[in-house]
Design a protein around this motif. Structure first.
Motif, PDB file in Angstrom:
ATOM      1  N   ALA A  99      -6.962   3.965  -4.674  1.00 32.01           N
ATOM      2  CA  ALA A  99      -6.684   4.126  -6.110  1.00 32.01           C
ATOM      3  C   ALA A  99      -5.367   4.846  -6.379  1.00 32.01           C
ATOM      4  N   TYR A 100      -5.083   5.920  -5.609  1.00 33.42           N
ATOM      5  CA  TYR A 100      -3.913   6.753  -5.942  1.00 33.42           C
ATOM      6  C   TYR A 100      -2.694   6.441  -5.082  1.00 33.42           C
ATOM      7  N   PHE A 101      -2.878   5.759  -3.979  1.00 33.13           N
ATOM      8  CA  PHE A 101      -1.742   5.496  -3.080  1.00 33.13           C
ATOM      9  C   PHE A 101      -1.571   4.001  -2.811  1.00 33.13           C
ATOM     10  N   GLY A 102      -2.272   3.180  -3.576  1.00 31.41           N
ATOM     11  CA  GLY A 102      -2.070   1.732  -3.547  1.00 31.41           C
ATOM     12  C   GLY A 102      -2.421   1.060  -2.233  1.00 31.41           C
ATOM     13  N   GLU A 103      -3.313   1.639  -1.447  1.00 26.90           N
ATOM     14  CA  GLU A 103      -3.620   1.024  -0.149  1.00 26.90           C
ATOM     15  C   GLU A 103      -4.528  -0.195  -0.346  1.00 26.90           C
ATOM     16  N   LYS A 104      -4.093  -1.294   0.243  1.00 29.58           N
ATOM     17  CA  LYS A 104      -4.866  -2.532   0.134  1.00 29.58           C
ATOM     18  C   LYS A 104      -5.189  -3.052   1.542  1.00 29.58           C
ATOM     19  N   GLU A 105      -5.957  -4.132   1.564  1.00 24.94           N
ATOM     20  CA  GLU A 105      -6.501  -4.604   2.844  1.00 24.94           C
ATOM     21  C   GLU A 105      -5.425  -4.951   3.879  1.00 24.94           C
TER      22      GLU A 105
END
Ligand SMILES: O=C[C@H](O)COP(=O)(O)O
Length: 249
Positions: A99-105
């Protein structure tokens, strides 16, 4: 045979003195369950935590790491740096990182690969938001979060993966998924892995539940067949509460 695990994610809480005090408290309380115990303090306290606990059966994990082995990545920490201070387990994909650091799969898949290349154990977190559940899309969202970050792995790599299902709407809110909701999702996750790999891989993977677990509700949640423990946030910051959850098995 899969292990039961209770892991405490301290998030951005505790300075060095707090860490020593909390660990001191944990060591004083007897463990009466068979659950493996992990704590994940902030980076600055990992070395002290590891040194203080190296002769105990409490393992120390990091809350995150970078996917590269070294380089110009200001403010980041690599797998080999963690290993250098004794850390062999890392939490990846926590909903707060998403949510806060934009980490995606796609990024998480790279982080998972880096951890496994360094022979580390991964606690991979995922879970739907409230809107996903309200739209009836929670199974689809969870399927995507697991498959896109982990299904490139070979079956053998799954020995080093622990899953942590954390519905975002239950994290730090005091609202817990019901034991039935947790069981339903954990059974779905296990079937998804069985379909992609084998029943054996699925049966051997530990699946933790996270989201407002506390001493009062841990026993009921852990009693469910596919719930193999918990990833604990707020309640892991008090030694008595955390050990009560560990001993709820
Ligand atoms: O990593 C732990 C989870 O985010 C759960 O946090 P919580 O127990 O404070 O709800």
């Amino acid at each position: 045979m899969r292990k039961n695990i209770v892991a405490g994610n301290w998030k951005m809480n505790t300075d060095l003195a707090d860490t020593q005090e909390l660990i001191g408290g944990l060591k004083k309380i007897a463990k009466t369950s068979d659950a493996e115990v992990i704590i994940a303090p902030p980076f600055t306290n990992l070395y002290t935590a590891f040194e203080t606990l190296k002769d105990s059966d409490i393992e120390v994990a990091a809350q995150n790491m970078h996917q590269s082995s070294s380089g110009a990545f200001t403010g980041e920490i690599s797998a080999s740096m963690l290993k250098g201070v004794g850390i062999k387990t890392v939490i990846l994909g926590h909903s707060e990182r998403r949510a806060y650091f934009g980490e995606k799969e796609d990024l998480l898949a790279e982080k998972v690969n880096a951890a496994l290349e360094n022979e580390m154990k991964v606690i991979y977190c995922f879970g739907e938001e409230l809107k996903d559940r309200n739209f009836g899309e929670h199974f689809e969202v969870v399927n995507k979060q697991i498959s896109q970050a982990l299904f490139h792995l070979d079956a053998d790599a799954w020995k080093h993966i622990v899953l942590a299902y954390e519905p975002v709407w239950a994290i730090g809110t005091g609202e817990t998924a019901s034991p039935e909701q947790a069981q339903e999702m954990h059974a779905f996750i296990r079937k998804t892995i069985a379909d992609e790999y084998s029943q054996e891989v699925a049966d051997n993977v530990t699946i933790l539940y996270g989201g407002s677990v506390k001493p009062a509700n841990a026993k009921e949640i852990f009693s469910k067949a596919d719930v193999d423990g918990g990833l604990i946030g707020g309640a892991s910051l008090k030694a008595e509460d955390f050990m009560a959850i560990v001993n709820a098995f």
